[in-house]
Design a protein around this motif. Structure first.
Motif, PDB file in Angstrom:
ATOM      1  N   ASN A 297       4.124   5.961  -5.126  1.00 17.83           N
ATOM      2  CA  ASN A 297       4.410   6.219  -6.503  1.00 17.83           C
ATOM      3  C   ASN A 297       3.193   6.895  -7.403  1.00 17.83           C
ATOM      4  OD1 ASN A 297       6.969   5.142  -6.617  1.00 17.83           O
ATOM      5  ND2 ASN A 297       6.120   2.789  -6.366  1.00 17.83           N
ATOM      6  N   THR A 298       2.150   6.856  -6.719  1.00 23.23           N
ATOM      7  CA  THR A 298       0.906   7.539  -7.344  1.00 23.23           C
ATOM      8  C   THR A 298       0.864   9.133  -7.179  1.00 23.23           C
ATOM      9  OG1 THR A 298      -0.345   5.590  -6.831  1.00 23.23           O
ATOM     10  CG2 THR A 298      -1.583   7.624  -7.146  1.00 23.23           C
ATOM     11  N   SER A 299       1.708   9.583  -6.178  1.00 22.66           N
ATOM     12  CA  SER A 299       1.675  11.234  -6.171  1.00 22.66           C
ATOM     13  C   SER A 299       2.198  11.794  -7.293  1.00 22.66           C
ATOM     14  CB  SER A 299       2.007  11.395  -4.757  1.00 22.66           C
ATOM     15  OG  SER A 299       2.245  12.830  -4.541  1.00 22.66           O
ATOM     16  N   ASP A 300       1.871  12.726  -7.778  1.00 21.45           N
ATOM     17  CA  ASP A 300       2.355  13.478  -8.766  1.00 21.45           C
ATOM     18  C   ASP A 300       2.711  14.997  -8.342  1.00 21.45           C
ATOM     19  OD1 ASP A 300      -0.019  14.534  -8.983  1.00 21.45           O
ATOM     20  OD2 ASP A 300      -0.551  13.888 -11.171  1.00 21.45           O
ATOM     21  N   GLY A 301       2.769  15.031  -7.078  1.00 19.41           N
ATOM     22  CA  GLY A 301       2.915  16.495  -6.359  1.00 19.41           C
ATOM     23  C   GLY A 301       1.691  17.383  -6.247  1.00 19.41           C
ATOM     24  N   PRO A 302       1.973  18.586  -5.496  1.00 20.52           N
ATOM     25  CA  PRO A 302       3.212  18.936  -4.796  1.00 20.52           C
ATOM     26  C   PRO A 302       3.652  18.048  -3.884  1.00 20.52           C
ATOM     27  CG  PRO A 302       1.429  20.253  -4.348  1.00 20.52           C
ATOM     28  CD  PRO A 302       0.861  19.304  -5.078  1.00 20.52           C
ATOM     29  N   LEU A 303       2.770  17.257  -3.101  1.00 25.32           N
ATOM     30  CA  LEU A 303       3.335  16.298  -2.145  1.00 25.32           C
ATOM     31  C   LEU A 303       4.114  15.221  -2.524  1.00 25.32           C
ATOM     32  CD1 LEU A 303       0.219  16.050  -0.043  1.00 25.32           C
ATOM     33  CD2 LEU A 303       2.367  17.447   0.711  1.00 25.32           C
ATOM     34  N   ASP A 304       5.522  15.243  -2.081  1.00 26.81           N
ATOM     35  CA  ASP A 304       6.403  14.118  -2.439  1.00 26.81           C
ATOM     36  C   ASP A 304       5.970  12.727  -1.919  1.00 26.81           C
ATOM     37  OD1 ASP A 304       7.624  14.017  -0.068  1.00 26.81           O
ATOM     38  OD2 ASP A 304       8.942  15.243  -0.578  1.00 26.81           O
ATOM     39  N   GLY A 305       6.810  11.681  -2.505  1.00 28.29           N
ATOM     40  CA  GLY A 305       6.262  10.180  -1.876  1.00 28.29           C
ATOM     41  C   GLY A 305       6.364  10.246  -0.578  1.00 28.29           C
ATOM     42  N   GLN A 306       7.480  10.540   0.151  1.00 29.19           N
ATOM     43  CA  GLN A 306       7.674  10.822   1.432  1.00 29.19           C
ATOM     44  C   GLN A 306       6.489  11.436   2.405  1.00 29.19           C
ATOM     45  OE1 GLN A 306       9.820   8.640   3.191  1.00 29.19           O
ATOM     46  NE2 GLN A 306      10.144   7.670   1.436  1.00 29.19           N
TER      47      GLN A 306
ATOM     48  N   VAL B 196       0.660  -1.256   0.095  1.00 28.11           N
ATOM     49  CA  VAL B 196       0.036  -0.118   0.060  1.00 28.11           C
ATOM     50  C   VAL B 196       0.870   1.496  -0.010  1.00 28.11           C
ATOM     51  CG1 VAL B 196      -1.707   1.383   1.318  1.00 28.11           C
ATOM     52  CG2 VAL B 196      -2.071  -1.022   1.133  1.00 28.11           C
ATOM     53  N   LEU B 197       1.751   1.239   0.754  1.00 28.84           N
ATOM     54  CA  LEU B 197       2.870   2.387   1.169  1.00 28.84           C
ATOM     55  C   LEU B 197       3.643   2.707  -0.334  1.00 28.84           C
ATOM     56  CD1 LEU B 197       3.858   2.055   4.491  1.00 28.84           C
ATOM     57  CD2 LEU B 197       2.435   3.725   3.691  1.00 28.84           C
TER      58      LEU B 197
ATOM     59  N   ARG C   7       4.054   9.307   4.890  1.00 30.26           N
ATOM     60  CA  ARG C   7       3.752   9.563   6.164  1.00 30.26           C
ATOM     61  C   ARG C   7       2.388   9.904   6.469  1.00 30.26           C
ATOM     62  NH1 ARG C   7       8.426  12.679   5.341  1.00 30.26           N
ATOM     63  NH2 ARG C   7       6.954  14.659   5.058  1.00 30.26           N
ATOM     64  N   LEU C   8       1.571  10.125   5.612  1.00 29.76           N
ATOM     65  CA  LEU C   8       0.046  10.575   5.725  1.00 29.76           C
ATOM     66  C   LEU C   8      -0.488   9.268   5.825  1.00 29.76           C
ATOM     67  CD1 LEU C   8      -0.664  13.408   3.215  1.00 29.76           C
ATOM     68  CD2 LEU C   8      -0.854  13.603   5.847  1.00 29.76           C
ATOM     69  N   PHE C   9      -0.181   8.136   4.824  1.00 23.17           N
ATOM     70  CA  PHE C   9      -0.586   6.894   4.650  1.00 23.17           C
ATOM     71  C   PHE C   9      -0.403   5.937   5.894  1.00 23.17           C
ATOM     72  CE2 PHE C   9      -2.510   8.165   0.779  1.00 23.17           C
ATOM     73  CZ  PHE C   9      -3.472   7.404   0.589  1.00 23.17           C
ATOM     74  N   GLU C  10       0.826   6.132   6.522  1.00 26.56           N
ATOM     75  CA  GLU C  10       0.940   5.245   7.647  1.00 26.56           C
ATOM     76  C   GLU C  10       0.195   5.807   8.780  1.00 26.56           C
ATOM     77  OE1 GLU C  10       5.215   6.433   8.212  1.00 26.56           O
ATOM     78  OE2 GLU C  10       6.108   4.987   7.112  1.00 26.56           O
ATOM     79  N   ARG C  11      -0.351   7.011   8.883  1.00 29.03           N
ATOM     80  CA  ARG C  11      -1.320   7.429   9.784  1.00 29.03           C
ATOM     81  C   ARG C  11      -2.657   6.714   9.522  1.00 29.03           C
ATOM     82  NH1 ARG C  11      -2.514   7.193  14.874  1.00 29.03           N
ATOM     83  NH2 ARG C  11      -3.819   8.676  15.583  1.00 29.03           N
ATOM     84  N   ILE C  12      -3.059   6.788   8.443  1.00 31.97           N
ATOM     85  CA  ILE C  12      -4.302   6.279   7.723  1.00 31.97           C
ATOM     86  C   ILE C  12      -4.371   4.707   7.878  1.00 31.97           C
ATOM     87  CG2 ILE C  12      -5.673   5.642   5.649  1.00 31.97           C
ATOM     88  CD1 ILE C  12      -4.794   8.524   4.694  1.00 31.97           C
ATOM     89  N   ILE C  13      -3.086   4.038   7.660  1.00 29.16           N
ATOM     90  CA  ILE C  13      -3.131   2.724   7.749  1.00 29.16           C
ATOM     91  C   ILE C  13      -3.250   2.420   9.430  1.00 29.16           C
ATOM     92  CG2 ILE C  13      -1.575   0.700   7.863  1.00 29.16           C
ATOM     93  CD1 ILE C  13      -0.706   1.604   5.155  1.00 29.16           C
ATOM     94  N   ASP C  14      -2.686   3.109  10.320  1.00 33.70           N
ATOM     95  CA  ASP C  14      -2.642   2.782  11.567  1.00 33.70           C
ATOM     96  C   ASP C  14      -4.330   2.759  12.172  1.00 33.70           C
ATOM     97  OD1 ASP C  14       0.027   2.728  12.059  1.00 33.70           O
ATOM     98  OD2 ASP C  14       0.044   4.901  12.876  1.00 33.70           O
TER      99      ASP C  14
END
Length: 99
Positions: free
Chosen positions: A64-73, A58-59, A77-84
């Protein structure tokens, strides 16, 4: 741009963010509903809630889906919290204690 124009644009952009936030909340809640269903199925199958390989998939996918302006990292971090939070609702649905 005049001060009046700037104030009007600021209001417009804030309203647009509010609408995006509303969509995000709906989507996050839909994701949580799926996690609850998964937790129920895992409970029936006797599977653990924590699936590290799936979380890595998932991570990797969202980074790899993000095309910005938020970078992959940032997305990671956002999805780590969503997954939690998804894991928490899965756990509650499965009736399992935290692992």
């Amino acid at each position: 741009m005049t001060e009046t124009d700037a104030q009007s644009e600021l209001t417009r952009l804030r309203d647009a963010i509010d609408r995006v936030d509303e969509v995000l909340v709906k989507l996050l809640n839909q994701r949580a509903r799926y996690a609850i269903e998964i937790g129920e199925i895992k409970g029936v199958l006797g599977l653990p809630i924590y699936a590290p390989e799936r979380e890595k998939e998932v991570l990797h996918h969202v980074e790899n889906t993000s095309d910005g302006p938020l970078d992959g990292q940032s997305i990671r971090r956002l999805f780590e919290r969503i997954i939690d939070e998804s894991r928490r609702v899965e756990r509650e649905a499965s009736g399992k204690a935290e692992v």
